[in-house]
Design a protein around this motif. Structure first.
Motif, PDB file in Angstrom:
ATOM      1  N   ARG A   3      -5.284  -1.808   0.756  1.00 43.30           N
ATOM      2  CA  ARG A   3      -5.399  -1.978   2.210  1.00 43.30           C
ATOM      3  C   ARG A   3      -6.675  -2.739   2.585  1.00 43.30           C
ATOM      4  O   ARG A   3      -6.644  -3.705   3.357  1.00 43.30           O
ATOM      5  CB  ARG A   3      -5.367  -0.605   2.882  1.00 43.30           C
ATOM      6  CG  ARG A   3      -5.577  -0.624   4.385  1.00 43.30           C
ATOM      7  CD  ARG A   3      -5.589   0.798   4.914  1.00 43.30           C
ATOM      8  NE  ARG A   3      -6.060   0.866   6.288  1.00 43.30           N
ATOM      9  CZ  ARG A   3      -6.285   2.006   6.927  1.00 43.30           C
ATOM     10  NH1 ARG A   3      -6.075   3.168   6.307  1.00 43.30           N
ATOM     11  NH2 ARG A   3      -6.718   1.998   8.173  1.00 43.30           N
TER      12      ARG A   3
ATOM     13  N   SER B  20       0.464  -9.487   5.004  1.00 42.60           N
ATOM     14  CA  SER B  20       1.022  -8.239   5.520  1.00 42.60           C
ATOM     15  C   SER B  20       0.703  -7.101   4.549  1.00 42.60           C
ATOM     16  O   SER B  20       0.736  -7.297   3.330  1.00 42.60           O
ATOM     17  CB  SER B  20       2.544  -8.324   5.677  1.00 42.60           C
ATOM     18  OG  SER B  20       2.915  -9.267   6.655  1.00 42.60           O
ATOM     19  N   ILE B  21       0.407  -5.925   5.097  1.00 44.96           N
ATOM     20  CA  ILE B  21       0.201  -4.721   4.297  1.00 44.96           C
ATOM     21  C   ILE B  21       1.337  -3.759   4.614  1.00 44.96           C
ATOM     22  O   ILE B  21       1.614  -3.493   5.798  1.00 44.96           O
ATOM     23  CB  ILE B  21      -1.138  -4.042   4.603  1.00 44.96           C
ATOM     24  CG1 ILE B  21      -2.272  -5.055   4.629  1.00 44.96           C
ATOM     25  CG2 ILE B  21      -1.434  -2.939   3.588  1.00 44.96           C
ATOM     26  CD1 ILE B  21      -3.524  -4.527   5.299  1.00 44.96           C
TER      27      ILE B  21
ATOM     28  N   LEU C  96      -3.024   5.372   4.077  1.00 46.91           N
ATOM     29  CA  LEU C  96      -3.389   5.737   5.442  1.00 46.91           C
ATOM     30  C   LEU C  96      -4.049   7.110   5.488  1.00 46.91           C
ATOM     31  O   LEU C  96      -4.990   7.344   6.245  1.00 46.91           O
ATOM     32  CB  LEU C  96      -2.143   5.755   6.338  1.00 46.91           C
ATOM     33  CG  LEU C  96      -1.385   4.441   6.509  1.00 46.91           C
ATOM     34  CD1 LEU C  96      -0.026   4.698   7.159  1.00 46.91           C
ATOM     35  CD2 LEU C  96      -2.201   3.477   7.352  1.00 46.91           C
TER      36      LEU C  96
ATOM     37  N   LEU D  72       4.851  -0.397   8.829  1.00 48.22           N
ATOM     38  CA  LEU D  72       5.015   1.033   8.571  1.00 48.22           C
ATOM     39  C   LEU D  72       6.485   1.300   8.295  1.00 48.22           C
ATOM     40  O   LEU D  72       7.351   0.931   9.092  1.00 48.22           O
ATOM     41  CB  LEU D  72       4.540   1.856   9.768  1.00 48.22           C
ATOM     42  CG  LEU D  72       3.068   1.692  10.156  1.00 48.22           C
ATOM     43  CD1 LEU D  72       2.765   2.444  11.443  1.00 48.22           C
ATOM     44  CD2 LEU D  72       2.153   2.181   9.036  1.00 48.22           C
TER      45      LEU D  72
ATOM     46  N   ARG E 250       0.734  -5.234   9.733  1.00 47.19           N
ATOM     47  CA  ARG E 250       0.936  -3.900   9.154  1.00 47.19           C
ATOM     48  C   ARG E 250       2.391  -3.513   9.338  1.00 47.19           C
ATOM     49  O   ARG E 250       2.921  -3.570  10.450  1.00 47.19           O
ATOM     50  CB  ARG E 250       0.036  -2.864   9.814  1.00 47.19           C
ATOM     51  CG  ARG E 250       0.330  -1.433   9.357  1.00 47.19           C
ATOM     52  CD  ARG E 250      -0.512  -0.388  10.071  1.00 47.19           C
ATOM     53  NE  ARG E 250      -1.866  -0.324   9.536  1.00 47.19           N
ATOM     54  CZ  ARG E 250      -2.722   0.660   9.845  1.00 47.19           C
ATOM     55  NH1 ARG E 250      -2.384   1.608  10.695  1.00 47.19           N
ATOM     56  NH2 ARG E 250      -3.920   0.670   9.309  1.00 47.19           N
TER      57      ARG E 250
ATOM     58  N   HIS F 251       3.082   0.013   4.331  1.00 55.37           N
ATOM     59  CA  HIS F 251       2.794   1.436   4.120  1.00 55.37           C
ATOM     60  C   HIS F 251       4.110   2.216   4.151  1.00 55.37           C
ATOM     61  O   HIS F 251       4.518   2.715   5.195  1.00 55.37           O
ATOM     62  CB  HIS F 251       1.848   1.953   5.202  1.00 55.37           C
ATOM     63  CG  HIS F 251       0.491   1.326   5.186  1.00 55.37           C
ATOM     64  ND1 HIS F 251      -0.502   1.732   4.322  1.00 55.37           N
ATOM     65  CD2 HIS F 251      -0.031   0.329   5.926  1.00 55.37           C
ATOM     66  CE1 HIS F 251      -1.591   1.009   4.550  1.00 55.37           C
ATOM     67  NE2 HIS F 251      -1.324   0.148   5.499  1.00 55.37           N
TER      68      HIS F 251
ATOM     69  N   ALA G 147       0.187   7.702  10.580  1.00 55.20           N
ATOM     70  CA  ALA G 147      -0.742   6.688  11.087  1.00 55.20           C
ATOM     71  C   ALA G 147      -1.286   7.096  12.450  1.00 55.20           C
ATOM     72  O   ALA G 147      -2.483   6.919  12.734  1.00 55.20           O
ATOM     73  CB  ALA G 147      -0.042   5.336  11.180  1.00 55.20           C
TER      74      ALA G 147
ATOM     75  N   ARG H 184       4.314  -9.448  10.826  1.00 59.52           N
ATOM     76  CA  ARG H 184       3.502  -8.283  11.156  1.00 59.52           C
ATOM     77  C   ARG H 184       2.389  -8.098  10.138  1.00 59.52           C
ATOM     78  O   ARG H 184       2.612  -8.187   8.928  1.00 59.52           O
ATOM     79  CB  ARG H 184       4.370  -7.026  11.207  1.00 59.52           C
ATOM     80  CG  ARG H 184       5.260  -6.975  12.436  1.00 59.52           C
ATOM     81  CD  ARG H 184       6.051  -5.693  12.495  1.00 59.52           C
ATOM     82  NE  ARG H 184       6.829  -5.632  13.727  1.00 59.52           N
ATOM     83  CZ  ARG H 184       7.868  -4.826  13.898  1.00 59.52           C
ATOM     84  NH1 ARG H 184       8.267  -4.036  12.912  1.00 59.52           N
ATOM     85  NH2 ARG H 184       8.526  -4.812  15.045  1.00 59.52           N
TER      86      ARG H 184
ATOM     87  N   SER I 149       0.870  -1.165   0.000  1.00 55.81           N
ATOM     88  CA  SER I 149       0.000   0.000   0.000  1.00 55.81           C
ATOM     89  C   SER I 149       0.917   1.227   0.000  1.00 55.81           C
ATOM     90  O   SER I 149       1.868   1.273  -0.779  1.00 55.81           O
ATOM     91  CB  SER I 149      -0.952  -0.032   1.203  1.00 55.81           C
ATOM     92  OG  SER I 149      -1.817   1.092   1.198  1.00 55.81           O
TER      93      SER I 149
ATOM     94  N   SER J 260      -6.534  -6.414   1.441  1.00 57.20           N
ATOM     95  CA  SER J 260      -5.575  -7.203   2.211  1.00 57.20           C
ATOM     96  C   SER J 260      -6.088  -7.496   3.617  1.00 57.20           C
ATOM     97  O   SER J 260      -5.908  -8.614   4.136  1.00 57.20           O
ATOM     98  CB  SER J 260      -4.230  -6.467   2.296  1.00 57.20           C
ATOM     99  OG  SER J 260      -3.724  -6.208   1.001  1.00 57.20           O
ATOM    100  N   GLU J 261      -6.712  -6.513   4.254  1.00 55.89           N
ATOM    101  CA  GLU J 261      -7.220  -6.728   5.607  1.00 55.89           C
ATOM    102  C   GLU J 261      -8.336  -7.771   5.617  1.00 55.89           C
ATOM    103  O   GLU J 261      -8.387  -8.645   6.490  1.00 55.89           O
ATOM    104  CB  GLU J 261      -7.700  -5.411   6.204  1.00 55.89           C
ATOM    105  CG  GLU J 261      -6.558  -4.456   6.548  1.00 55.89           C
ATOM    106  CD  GLU J 261      -7.033  -3.203   7.257  1.00 55.89           C
ATOM    107  OE1 GLU J 261      -8.254  -3.072   7.511  1.00 55.89           O
ATOM    108  OE2 GLU J 261      -6.179  -2.341   7.549  1.00 55.89           O
TER     109      GLU J 261
END
Length: 271
Positions: free
Chosen positions: A160, A180-181, A143, A243, A241, A183, A252, A239, A138, A163-164
């Motif tokens: 996002r 995993s996403i 975000l 970042l 997410r 950002h 975020a 993880r 993403s 994926s979620e």
């Protein structure tokens, strides 16, 4: 997730974050199937990867049939697949009214539809692994949504959301495949410099866009190789997410605190 002797597929691997991810994976003795539309850049990336088995796949992710054929090519070269990193991406500058329908659709094809298509193509094979992962790229703009990025934000928010939801479906099914996403914030890649400009704008609008692009590029400070290491470390830690960069972490946090008014707060902090 122990990546040693695993097999990873990475799209958009010819440069930037994609190259950084491949190098970080190779340092962990992960074998690689790397894909990109840029054949010369792909060869350069492959030459940097030492001590692992590497196959290269020239791929235009907007080509549906080529995407559907990629799993067979990867399995022929490696015999298995444990990790899919959907990293390929493009950018378009301009407001919603400036970006025409064809360019908007092209960006969505690369940044979102290709992610869905490759995930669908590889998922049955990933499920054959005892531990596998899908990693979808993403953005900071998945975000927060600044002005002048309507097409890019539409795609990255879509990645996002997709994926979620997929992650929760796989969790409920007790699948061996995680999601995993990623950002990334301001990473020093060529995506902003190579962003496609709107086709039909005045000379004054074009000058303003060039000035905005120059200001934006100054914010791209994180090395793509450092970004790749952060991403792969997040994959190892499974993880949900990841970042990448201080700016992504701050954005975020501010978006959570002020989900409607975050943009005015971020503008003040940027000044």
């Amino acid at each position: 997730m122990n990546l040693c002797e695993r097999v990873a597929v990475v799209t958009g691997a010819a440069s930037g974050i994609g190259r950084g991810i491949t190098l970080a994976l190779a340092r962990r003795s992960c074998h690689l199937a790397i894909a990109d539309v840029d054949a010369a850049g792909l060869a350069e990336t492959a030459a940097l990867l030492k001590g692992v088995h590497v196959t290269t796949h020239v791929l235009n992710v907007t080509d549906r049939e080529a995407c559907l054929a990629l799993p067979a090519a990867v399995l022929a070269g490696h015999g298995r697949v444990d990790l899919l990193v959907n990293n390929a991406g493009v950018a378009i500058g301009g407001t919603f009214e400036q970006v025409d329908e064809a360019d908007f659709d092209w960006l969505m094809q690369v940044n979102f539809h290709a992610v869905v298509r490759l995930t669908r193509a590889f998922l049955p094979h990933l499920k054959q692994s005892d531990k596998a992962r899908i990693v979808n790229m993403s953005s900071l703009f998945g975000l927060i949504a600044p002005p002048g990025q309507s097409a890019y934000c539409a795609a990255k928010f879509a990645v996002r959301g997709f994926s979620e939801s997929l992650r929760r479906e796989l969790e409920e099914a007790r699948s061996s495949v995680g999601v995993s996403i990623v950002h990334p914030g301001g990473v020093a890649t060529s995506i902003a410099r190579n962003a496609r400009p709107p086709r039909y704008i005045s000379s004054e609008e074009a000058k303003a866009m060039l000035a905005d692009k120059a200001r934006f590029e100054k914010l791209l400070s994180l090395s793509p190789f450092d970004a790749g290491e952060i991403i792969v470390s997040g994959i190892e830690k499974e993880r949900a997410r990841i970042l990448v960069g201080k700016d992504a972490r701050i954005a975020a946090l501010i978006e959570r605190i002020a989900p409607v008014g975050y943009w005015s707060l971020l503008k003040r902090s940027m000044r």
